[in-house]
Design a protein around this motif. Structure first.
Motif, short mmCIF file in Angstrom:
data_model
loop_
_atom_site.label_atom_id
_atom_site.label_comp_id
_atom_site.label_asym_id
_atom_site.label_seq_id
_atom_site.Cartn_x
_atom_site.Cartn_y
_atom_site.Cartn_z
N ALA A 58 33.41 45.59 48.38
CA ALA A 58 32.77 46.06 47.32
C ALA A 58 33.63 46.62 46.36
O ALA A 58 33.60 46.57 45.14
CB ALA A 58 31.67 46.97 47.61
N GLU A 59 34.67 47.58 47.10
CA GLU A 59 35.77 48.42 46.10
C GLU A 59 36.69 47.16 45.43
O GLU A 59 36.86 47.37 44.46
CB GLU A 59 36.51 49.22 47.22
N ALA A 60 37.12 46.42 46.34
CA ALA A 60 37.81 45.19 45.91
C ALA A 60 37.33 44.21 44.48
O ALA A 60 37.80 44.24 43.69
CB ALA A 60 38.26 44.20 46.76
N LYS A 61 35.82 44.02 44.82
CA LYS A 61 35.05 43.31 43.52
C LYS A 61 35.01 44.19 42.38
O LYS A 61 35.29 43.76 41.36
CB LYS A 61 33.68 43.01 44.21
N LYS A 62 34.76 45.52 42.81
CA LYS A 62 34.99 46.44 41.81
C LYS A 62 35.98 46.68 40.87
O LYS A 62 36.15 46.39 39.46
CB LYS A 62 34.14 48.11 42.05
#
Length: 102
Positions: A58-62
């Motif tokens: 999720a952090e990488a996508k953000k």
């Protein structure tokens, strides 16, 4: 007296067998409990690792979305600058053509 010794030996043998059986039962119970606790621990560890992986994803996508937005904003600024440069060049060309015609 011999009968008493034989009886005492038999009693000792029976007690030894009972003690051995109890020890085997206790060993099996400990092994069973250890397997159960190990399975629970592994399950909890897998769940935690999965949660951490999902959080990292999720952090990488953000971060990826943010980088795309920044790149788009930078590209938009560059497009505006190129349009302004093209407009100035167009105005210069028109002026040159008019000057040549006059």
């Amino acid at each position: 007296m011999a009968q008493e010794i034989i009886a005492a030996v038999r009693k000792a043998e029976i007690q030894a067998e009972q003690t051995e059986k109890m020890a085997i039962d206790e060993k099996n119970a400990i092994i069973k409990q250890s397997k159960k606790e190990t399975e629970l621990l592994i399950s909890a560890m897998i769940k935690e690792e999965k949660h951490q992986a999902e959080s990292a994803l999720a952090e990488a996508k953000k971060l990826g979305s943010q980088m795309i937005k920044e790149a788009e904003a930078g590209a938009e600024i560059e497009i505006c600058q190129l349009r302004e440069t093209a407009k100035r060049k167009e105005d210069q060309i028109v002026s040159l053509i008019i000057a040549e015609l006059i």
